[in-house]
Enzyme design. Structure first.
Site, PDB file in Angstrom:
ATOM      1  N   GLY A 259       0.846  -1.195   0.000  1.00  0.00           N
ATOM      2  CA  GLY A 259       0.000   0.000   0.000  1.00  0.00           C
ATOM      3  C   GLY A 259       0.872   1.232   0.000  1.00  0.00           C
ATOM      4  CG  ASP A 284      -0.737   1.039  -3.615  1.00  0.00           C
ATOM      5  OD1 ASP A 284      -1.909   0.712  -3.890  1.00  0.00           O
ATOM      6  OD2 ASP A 284      -0.464   1.877  -2.738  1.00  0.00           O
ATOM      7  CG  ASP A 315      -6.860  -7.783  -5.720  1.00  0.00           C
ATOM      8  OD1 ASP A 315      -7.130  -7.642  -4.509  1.00  0.00           O
ATOM      9  OD2 ASP A 315      -7.732  -7.895  -6.588  1.00  0.00           O
ATOM     10  CG  PHE A 316      -4.135  -4.183  -1.108  1.00  0.00           C
ATOM     11  CD1 PHE A 316      -2.749  -4.099  -1.051  1.00  0.00           C
ATOM     12  CD2 PHE A 316      -4.847  -3.089  -1.574  1.00  0.00           C
ATOM     13  CE1 PHE A 316      -2.101  -2.947  -1.452  1.00  0.00           C
ATOM     14  CE2 PHE A 316      -4.203  -1.932  -1.973  1.00  0.00           C
ATOM     15  CZ  PHE A 316      -2.818  -1.860  -1.916  1.00  0.00           C
ATOM     16  NE  ARG A 331       2.500   5.280   2.692  1.00  0.00           N
ATOM     17  CZ  ARG A 331       3.129   6.129   1.902  1.00  0.00           C
ATOM     18  NH1 ARG A 331       3.752   5.700   0.841  1.00  0.00           N
ATOM     19  NH2 ARG A 331       3.201   7.383   2.201  1.00  0.00           N
ATOM     20  CG  HIS A 336      -7.031   4.541   8.515  1.00  0.00           C
ATOM     21  ND1 HIS A 336      -6.525   5.681   9.067  1.00  0.00           N
ATOM     22  CD2 HIS A 336      -7.064   4.768   7.167  1.00  0.00           C
ATOM     23  CE1 HIS A 336      -6.267   6.556   8.125  1.00  0.00           C
ATOM     24  NE2 HIS A 336      -6.589   6.033   6.974  1.00  0.00           N
TER      25      HIS A 336
END
Length: 466
Positions: A259, A284, A315-316, A331, A336
């Site tokens: 990220g 990312d 792709d997270f 990151r 959050h």
């Protein structure tokens, strides 16, 4: 009243919470003044000419000055709340939207830029001609900001920059951040109460979606980069974490930034440790990878030429990060963005990448909230932390001095239906993904939370016990 009773009352007055707050303010101001004097700098002031002196020196990032500033901010806010009429305090805070609206006007119209190099000030009629905003209305906005110490009215209807307003002209990152928080988030926040009353599970996931009709991530379908890290002190990551414990001049070291945005954090670290065998992996979404390539090609092309940086799209929720790295860094303001169940998916994918290297660690840099209570604080502080409590009678989490962090929590609720987290919540989140908590470092407005794989953590703790 006899002398004994009088002296007793006087001593009680001296020991009152109000006097304790005043003493905290006085002692902290003395600390700040002494640090600036020792550095050969004038004491901080609102004078626009002090902008460079105060802002360009490492003194403002020192732990002692940071702590003193927090105490002053927290104590002043608590003192005002204690002595003012409650209804006045509540109304002032309820009307804070006027500040956001006024800042949006002056930032978008570049009023501070029009006042640069004009210490004698500029009349609102001239500012009106340059900005296209009605002179009377603009003057009223500037006067409102001036009583809040943003700009100064040097003559009737004549305004000049001070240190705060000059920042809007001299720091593009600050201007971008102010424009960002006073646009869509400002509008979405007005619908928070309506959102919280909705019980339909198929309803919008956030106040933002109520206002704009789509979730935030769909609304901003392209990569948007702004200078939030510069505003909130991203360089503190170098100061607070013991990098040399892990990085060696003789042994290759790889950190994977998940990220990463435009990759500026890794760029900063690569420069700080360019004499070491440091390698970075930027991961990312594809749009951000392209932005990162542009930044590194412009700012540090030799790192690309020497093979010290890799750019890998991810792709997270589906992909495993690059395996075998020494540190996996999640990151700032990335974690959050997602509710707990989606964060667990992301962290489990990180855990998969770490299985092949038991000594790898995970660092999450994000806001870590603390409770505004004095009891049971030891339950949190019993874990391994570098986080200090505020002196009494301040709130133990420094109260209003940490305003932006707690406002960010509500901002996440407004924008995404997400949240900032306490340390306990981070520990629970990591545990669900197979991580054990090890340490947290206070990095100014954010914290660095260190995790290790649970199975690796057992070996680590055994080694430390011998």
């Amino acid at each position: 009243m006899d002398n004994q009773v009088y002296n007793s009352v006087l001593n009680e007055r001296r020991d009152s919470p109000l006097n304790a707050l005043v003493m905290l303010i006085a002692s902290s101001v003395a600390d700040i003044d002494a640090e600036f004097e020792a550095a050969g700098l004038p004491a901080p002031s609102l004078d626009a000419s002090s902008f460079g002196d105060h802002d360009s020196h490492s003194i403002v990032s020192s732990t002692k000055v940071n702590t003193a500033v927090r105490i002053v901010e927290a104590a002043c806010a608590q003192l005002c709340a204690s002595v003012a009429r409650p209804e006045h305090v509540l109304l002032n805070k309820g009307m804070a939207y006027e500040m956001s609206a006024s800042l949006q006007v002056v930032a978008s119209a570049n009023i501070a830029g029009l006042l640069l190099d004009r210490p004698g000030g500029v009349h609102t009629t001239e500012l009106s001609a340059s900005s296209g905003i009605n002179a009377d209305k603009l003057g009223r906005i500037l006067r409102f900001l001036a009583i809040n110490h943003i700009f100064q009215e040097v003559n009737p209807n004549v305004y000049a920059n001070n240190k705060l307003s000059a920042k809007l002209a001299l720091s593009e990152s600050t201007k971008e951040a102010v424009e960002l928080v006073t646009r869509e988030p400002f509008k979405a926040a007005a619908y928070l109460s309506d959102y919280l009353k909705i019980t339909d599970v198929s309803a919008p996931i956030s106040p933002f979606q109520i206002v704009f009709g789509v979730p935030l991530m769909d609304y901003h379908s392209t990569a948007r980069v702004m200078g939030w890290g510069e505003v909130t002190g991203k360089a503190d990551i170098i100061r607070v974490f013991p990098w040399t414990k892990y990085i060696s001049v003789n042994t290759p070291f790889t950190i994977c930034d998940i990220g990463a945005g435009k990759g500026d954090i890794m760029l900063m670290l690569a420069r700080a440790y360019e004499s070491y065998l440091f390698r970075a992996v930027i991961q990312d979404r594809p749009a951000f990878i392209e932005l990162s390539k542009q930044l590194w090609s412009s700012e540090y092309p030799e790192a690309i030429q020497e093979g010290r940086i890799d750019f890998v799209p991810i792709d997270f929720f589906k992909d495993t990060p690059v395996e075998g790295c020494d540190i996996y860094y999640v990151r700032l303001y990335f974690e959050h963005n997602w509710p707990d169940n989606e964060c667990v998916v992301i962290l489990k994918n990180v855990a998969k990448a770490m299985y092949s290297r038991a000594e790898s660690i995970l660092l999450i840099q994000d806001i870590v909230l603390r409770h505004a209570i004095t009891h049971n604080m030891n339950a949190t502080n019993s874990v391994d932390t570098d986080v200090n409590l505020a002196p009494a009678p301040l709130l133990p989490n420094f109260g209003a001095a940490r305003y932006r962090e707690y406002a960010a929590d509500i901002n996440m609720l407004n924008l995404l239906g997400a949240k900032e987290r306490t340390l306990e919540e981070f520990i629970a989140l990591g545990s669900q993904a197979g991580f054990a908590f090890h340490h947290v470092w206070d990095a100014g407005e954010t914290s660095l939370v260190e995790f290790r794989l649970i199975r690796a953590s057992n070996y680590y703790n055994q080694d430390r016990s011998h």
